[in-house]
Design an enzyme around this catalytic site. Structure first.
Site, PDB file in Angstrom:
ATOM      1  CE  LYS A 242      36.843  23.153  37.872  1.00  0.00           C
ATOM      2  NZ  LYS A 242      37.087  24.140  36.832  1.00  0.00           N
TER       3      LYS A 242
ATOM      4  N   GLY B  68      40.725  32.188  34.597  1.00  0.00           N
ATOM      5  CA  GLY B  68      40.352  33.302  33.729  1.00  0.00           C
ATOM      6  C   GLY B  68      41.470  34.294  33.449  1.00  0.00           C
TER       7      GLY B  68
ATOM      8  CB  ALA C 228      42.321  27.447  36.079  1.00  0.00           C
ATOM      9  N   GLY C 229      43.819  28.918  33.625  1.00  0.00           N
ATOM     10  CA  GLY C 229      44.979  29.743  33.328  1.00  0.00           C
ATOM     11  C   GLY C 229      45.420  29.754  31.879  1.00  0.00           C
TER      12      GLY C 229
ATOM     13  CG  ASN D 166      34.300  28.496  30.702  1.00  0.00           C
ATOM     14  OD1 ASN D 166      33.428  28.167  31.472  1.00  0.00           O
ATOM     15  ND2 ASN D 166      33.996  29.258  29.653  1.00  0.00           N
ATOM     16  CB  THR D 167      38.180  32.439  30.547  1.00  0.00           C
ATOM     17  OG1 THR D 167      37.437  32.222  31.746  1.00  0.00           O
ATOM     18  CG2 THR D 167      38.170  33.927  30.216  1.00  0.00           C
TER      19      THR D 167
END
Lengths: 74, 258
Positions: free
Chosen positions: B100, B161, B187-188, B209-210
């Site tokens: 990535k 995040g 992301a987001g 992830n977050t």
């Protein structure tokens, strides 16, 4: 951490000054760090060292070594 | 419902959810969350071995590379050179060619440096890496990365995040329409509906992830995301109804009692 002696070899290991008692191979360095070979990779003076060359690659004074592994990330 | 397999770099995957391993309480929680998410591809970061604490547990002892496709990232890299070095090191660990690629351009937004990402992608593709770039939701850049030979493009939905969800579904729709490689929203995403929305738009996968690790109950959120990605995918394949301004009665207009 090796004791500094007159004969010690000064290298940079993961950004920190590090002293080796004698010239050792990359394999010996990895073993001394107590990490599994299958979990790490090594860069010597900004070039990746293939695992097949660990035994034959000798670390010299002034070498800059990075030993990396995987950590949590996204 | 029949679905085409989700293929990345010639390898088929059942799950269209890719999960990160950062921000968890410990490796046990990481492992449980990944299991519950159903993900088969797992991102990791490349960092220096801790020299002073040599008995530290290793992430790969909890996330088995024989079971999961490990996807090393170049998070924290601000130049093409750093990202390339990081990928070369990651490959030498021995978990394959998939990376990535992220080259960050700004500390506050963590938005990518587009020029540096393209520069790094060119070098990495030539060196045989299977490059999956994290990138701005810009259709032109995504096309460029595809032409270079990236195996997927991974436009952001919102800052890393941030949990702001899909900020620009119209750009994503254009990217999806143009892409010949898988489009993965990276992301987001903040909650399950965001993941479902990405999939309903026609994304091939979602990376997060977050949203999971930062939830009050990460294990439960991992399950929610698993279901959301699947639900969104099925809804996409099923084909949603057209939006219309006025009502369209669901019940027959005839046979009413008088």
């Amino acid at each position: 951490m090796a004791e500094k002696t007159l004969k010690s070899i000064a290298i940079t290991l993961n950004g920190e000054p590090h002293a080796l008692e004698r010239e050792i191979s990359v394999m010996q360095l990895v073993e001394s760090l107590k990490v599994k070979l299958s979990r790490v990779a090594v860069e010597l003076n900004r070039e990746v060292v293939p695992k097949a060359n660990y035994e034959d690659t000798i670390i010299r004074a002034g070498d800059v070594i990075e030993v990396i592994n995987f950590v949590g990330g996204g | 419902m029949e679905d085409t397999p989700f293929e990345l770099g010639g390898k088929p995957f059942r799950s269209r959810l890719i999960v990160g391993t950062g921000k968890y309480k410990d490796f046990a929680e990481t492992k449980n969350a990944i299991e519950m998410s159903g993900a088969e591809i797992v991102t990791v970061a490349v960092r220096r071995v801790n020299i002073t604490d040599r008995n530290k547990e290793n992430l790969l002892d909890f996330v088995d590379p024989r079971r999961y496709q490990i996807l090393p990232n170049t998070a924290g890299c601000y130049t093409a050179d750093e990202a390339i070095r990081t990928c070369r090191l990651a490959r030498e660990v021995g978990v394959g060619e998939m990376v990535k690629l992220e080259v960050i351009g700004d500390q506050a937004t963590l938005f990518p440096d587009v020029a540096a990402t393209i520069e790094a992608a060119k070098v990495l593709v030539k060196e045989g890496f299977k490059v999956m770039p994290y990138i701005t939701d810009d259709p032109v850049t995504c096309l460029k990365l595809q032409e270079i030979g990236c195996i997927a493009v991974m436009p952001l939905a919102a800052p890393i995040g941030s949990g702001l969800g899909i900020r620009n579904p119209f750009n994503l729709a254009i990217i999806i329409e143009q892409a010949k490689v898988p489009v993965i929203v990276d992301a987001g995403v903040g909650t399950a509906s965001d993941a479902a929305e990405a999939m309903e738009l026609g994304c091939d996968g979602v990376l997060m992830n977050t949203a999971i690790a930062g939830a009050k109950d990460p294990i439960a959120m991992a399950r929610a995301m698993n279901l959301a990605v699947e639900a969104g995918r099925i809804a996409y394949l099923a084909g949603r109804i057209e939006r219309r301004l006025y009502a369209s009665a669901s019940s027959p207009l005839t046979g009413l009692i008088g």
